[in-house]
Design an enzyme around this catalytic site. Structure first.
Site, PDB file in Angstrom:
ATOM      1  N   PHE A  53       0.902  -1.142  -0.050  1.00 51.29           N
ATOM      2  CA  PHE A  53       0.248   0.174   0.077  1.00 51.29           C
ATOM      3  C   PHE A  53       0.983   1.189  -0.143  1.00 51.29           C
ATOM      4  CE2 PHE A  53      -1.892  -3.408   2.438  1.00 51.29           C
ATOM      5  CZ  PHE A  53      -3.080  -3.776   1.730  1.00 51.29           C
ATOM      6  N   CYS A 113      -5.374   2.968   9.852  1.00 48.52           N
ATOM      7  CA  CYS A 113      -5.761   4.468   9.913  1.00 48.52           C
ATOM      8  C   CYS A 113      -7.404   4.351  10.143  1.00 48.52           C
ATOM      9  CB  CYS A 113      -5.357   5.234   8.724  1.00 48.52           C
ATOM     10  SG  CYS A 113      -6.298   4.331   7.292  1.00 48.52           S
TER      11      CYS A 113
HETATM   12  N1  SAH Z   1       1.779   4.683   2.794  1.00 50.72           N
HETATM   13  C1  SAH Z   1       1.177   5.430   2.005  1.00 50.72           C
HETATM   14  C2  SAH Z   1      -0.229   5.504   2.169  1.00 50.72           C
HETATM   15  C3  SAH Z   1      -1.098   4.632   1.814  1.00 50.72           C
HETATM   16  S1  SAH Z   1      -2.661   5.049   1.561  1.00 50.72           S
HETATM   17  C4  SAH Z   1       2.090   6.569   2.052  1.00 50.72           C
HETATM   18  O1  SAH Z   1       3.167   6.814   2.769  1.00 50.72           O
HETATM   19  O2  SAH Z   1       2.072   7.637   1.133  1.00 50.72           O
HETATM   20  C5  SAH Z   1      -3.312   3.294   0.990  1.00 50.72           C
HETATM   21  C6  SAH Z   1      -2.982   3.089  -0.286  1.00 50.72           C
HETATM   22  O3  SAH Z   1      -3.413   1.632  -0.833  1.00 50.72           O
HETATM   23  C7  SAH Z   1      -3.559   3.655  -1.636  1.00 50.72           C
HETATM   24  O4  SAH Z   1      -2.387   4.463  -2.261  1.00 50.72           O
HETATM   25  C8  SAH Z   1      -4.283   2.786  -2.261  1.00 50.72           C
HETATM   26  O5  SAH Z   1      -4.143   3.084  -3.833  1.00 50.72           O
HETATM   27  C9  SAH Z   1      -3.854   1.398  -1.838  1.00 50.72           C
HETATM   28  N2  SAH Z   1      -4.688   0.660  -2.048  1.00 50.72           N
HETATM   29  C10 SAH Z   1      -5.956   0.463  -1.547  1.00 50.72           C
HETATM   30  N3  SAH Z   1      -6.316  -1.074  -1.597  1.00 50.72           N
HETATM   31  C11 SAH Z   1      -5.340  -1.547  -2.214  1.00 50.72           C
HETATM   32  C12 SAH Z   1      -4.848  -3.066  -2.282  1.00 50.72           C
HETATM   33  N4  SAH Z   1      -5.967  -4.126  -2.092  1.00 50.72           N
HETATM   34  N5  SAH Z   1      -3.845  -3.483  -2.703  1.00 50.72           N
HETATM   35  C13 SAH Z   1      -2.941  -2.476  -2.965  1.00 50.72           C
HETATM   36  N6  SAH Z   1      -3.103  -1.174  -2.621  1.00 50.72           N
HETATM   37  C14 SAH Z   1      -4.250  -0.753  -2.306  1.00 50.72           C
END
Ligand code: SAH
Length: 400
Positions: free
Chosen positions: A231, A344
Site C-alpha cells: 500500500f 488508519c
Molecule cells: N503508505 C502510503 C499511504 C497509503 S494509503 C504513504 O506513505 O503515502 C493506502 C494506499 O492503499 C492507497 O495508495 C491505495 O491506492 C492503496 N490500496 C488500496 N487497496 C489496495 C489493495 N487491495 N492492494 C494494494 N493497494 C491498495
C-alpha cells in the site's frame, strides 16, 4: 463591539457538562429545544437547561452530531477575526517544521485545531482544503479569505470529493480552485526528502502527511536491507528506505497505477536509481500470497492499508482483514525482521492492533517484540477531550 445575535438551542439538564471538558460535539438527543428559524449549517448559541450561555457553534438537523462547537466565549463572534485567530494559532504550532527540511504539513486538523469540519493541508506555497460539514460549507468564502489574509499563499484548491460528505447532506464535487493558482504538480520537502504531489488528482489532498514521523523512524531499520512496502501510494516509505544505502532494495506494491508512476519519478528526484528497485501495480493481498508461495523473505515489511472500516458496524469485517493482512506480512518476514503495521481507522484501536499481531504470531509459532508505537504527527493535533477523533496507530515490531 457589535453584538451578534444567533438563534439559540437549549440542552437537556447536565448535557452541558461534557462541553466544559472541551468536547466539541452535541448529539441531537442532548437537545431540549432545537434552534428555530435556522438553515442547516447555520450558526447557533447553545444554552444550558438553566438558560445560561454554554457555547457557540453550527447546527445541522440532518446528522447525529447536531451541533459542532466553534467557541465557548460568548464575546467571540464567528467572523473574520475569529477565523484568522484560529488559523494563526494553528500556523504557530507548525512552526516546529524547519522549512529547509519540511514544507508540507496539515495546517488545520478539524476539531484538533478548533475548526470542526475543516481540513487544510499545506504543500509548499499552496493549500489544499477539504470541507466535511454543512457549517463550514456555509463559511467557505470567509475561510478562504482568512487563509489568504493570514498565509498569503499562491493558491488554494478545494477538494470536496470525499464520499463522507454525503452523510452531512453535502454534494460530492469536482476539485475546484478557490484562490490564486495551483499547478498540476507541486514539489515539497519532507524531512529533507523531495516529493511530487498531484493536488488535483491524488488521493485525499494528494499526500498522506500523517505518516511523516513513521517514515523517518523507518530509516534506521532499512539500511542495506530488503524492504517490502505494501500500500505504498507514491512511495513515501519506499524512498526513505531506498535512500539509506545502495545496498538497500525496496519493493513497492499498490493498486494505483498513477501513484506508482509518481513513486518512480520521486525516486529519481531524490537521486535514487528506480531501476534497482521494484514498483508493482498489484493487489497487496494477492502479492503477499504469491510471495509467500514462492518462499520470498524480506527484512522489513511495511503494511499501511486504507481504512478497512469507517463505521462501528463494519468493525468485525475490518478486524478480519487486518488479521489476514498481518499474518501474510509476517509470513514473508525473515526471523528477526521488522514489521511496521498501521491502521488508519478509529474503529480499530491500538489494543485491537496489538491483539491481532499477537494472535497472528501465535498462529505462526513466532514471537513479537513491540519496539515503537506512533499515532499522527504533531501537525495532526488531537483535542484531548475527544479521543475518538484520533484514528492512526502504527507499531514497529520485531518478529522472531
Ligand atoms: N503508505 C502510503 C499511504 C497509503 S494509503 C504513504 O506513505 O503515502 C493506502 C494506499 O492503499 C492507497 O495508495 C491505495 O491506492 C492503496 N490500496 C488500496 N487497496 C489496495 C489493495 N487491495 N492492494 C494494494 N493497494 C491498495
Amino acid at each position: 463591539m457589535a453584538i451578534v445575535h444567533y438563534p439559540t438551542a437549549s440542552l437537556k439538564p447536565h448535557k452541558d457538562e461534557i462541553l466544559q471538558s472541551g468536547h466539541l460535539w452535541i448529539f441531537s438527543g442532548a437537545l431540549q429545544q432545537p434552534p428555530r428559524w435556522i438553515e442547516a449549517g447555520g450558526l447557533v448559541d447553545v444554552k444550558s437547561a438553566m438558560g445560561q450561555f454554554v457555547a457557540r457553534g453550527y447546527y445541522n438537523p440532518n446528522t447525529d452530531i447536531a451541533i459542532r462547537i466553534l467557541t465557548r466565549d460568548s464575546e467571540e463572534a464567528i467572523d473574520n477575526a475569529f477565523l484568522r485567530s484560529r488559523i494563526r494559532r494553528a500556523a504557530q504550532l507548525r512552526e516546529v517544521f524547519d522549512p529547509r527540511e519540511t514544507t508540507a504539513y496539515r495546517l488545520i486538523n478539524s476539531e484538533g485545531d478548533g475548526l470542526p469540519g475543516l481540513i487544510v493541508d499545506r504543500f509548499a506555497d499552496m493549500l489544499v482544503m477539504q470541507i466535511h460539514t454543512m457549517g463550514i460549507e456555509r463559511l467557505r468564502l470567509q475561510v478562504v479569505e482568512a487563509l489568504m489574509q493570514e498565509l498569503g499563499v499562491r493558491g488554494i484548491l478545494l477538494r470536496n470529493d470525499s464520499q463522507s460528505r454525503r452523510r452531512e447532506g453535502l454534494e460530492v464535487e469536482e476539485p475546484v480552485l478557490v484562490a490564486g493558482a495551483v499547478p498540476e504538480q507541486v514539489t515539497i520537502l519532507e524531512n529533507g526528502v523531495s516529493f511530487l504531489i498531484d493536488p488535483w488528482q491524488g488521493q485525499k489532498t494528494g499526500f498522506f502527511l500523517d505518516q511523516r514521523d513513521k517514515r523517518a523512524a523507518l530509516r534506521k531499520y532499512a539500511r542495506d536491507k530488503r524492504v517490502l512496502n505494501c500500500f505504498s501510494y507514491t512511495g513515501g516509505f519506499s524512498v526513505y528506505a531506498a535512500m539509506m544505502s545502495d545496498e538497500t532494495s525496496v519493493t513497492s506494491v499498490d493498486v494505483s497505477e498513477s501513484a506508482m508512476e509518481l513513486a518512480y519519478q520521486i525516486f529519481t528526484l531524490n537521486g535514487v536509481d528506480p531501476e534497482r528497485h521494484e514498483f508493482l501495480i498489484a493487489d497487496a493481498f494477492e502479492y503477499l500470497e504469491d510471495a509467500q508461495q514462492r518462499g520470498e523473505l524480506f527484512d522489513v515489511v511495511v503494511l499501511d492499508p486504507p481504512a478497512f472500516a469507517k463505521t462501528q458496524s463494519a468493525q468485525s469485517q475490518a478486524l478480519k482483514a487486518y488479521r489476514r493482512l498481518n499474518l501474510l506480512g509476517m509470513q514473508v518476514l525473515r526471523p528477526g525482521g521488522i514489521l511496521l503495521s498501521c491502521s488508519c481507522t478509529g474503529v480499530v484501536g491500538l489494543d485491537d492492533l496489538l491483539g491481532i499481531l499477537s494472535q497472528d504470531a501465535q498462529r505462526l509459532n513466532r514471537s513479537v517484540q513491540l519496539l515503537e508505537t506512533y499515532t499522527h504527527g504533531v501537525d495532526h493535533p488531537i483535542n484531548l477531550a475527544m479521543p475518538e477523533t484520533s484514528y492512526l496507530k502504527a507499531v514497529f515490531c520485531r518478529v522472531n
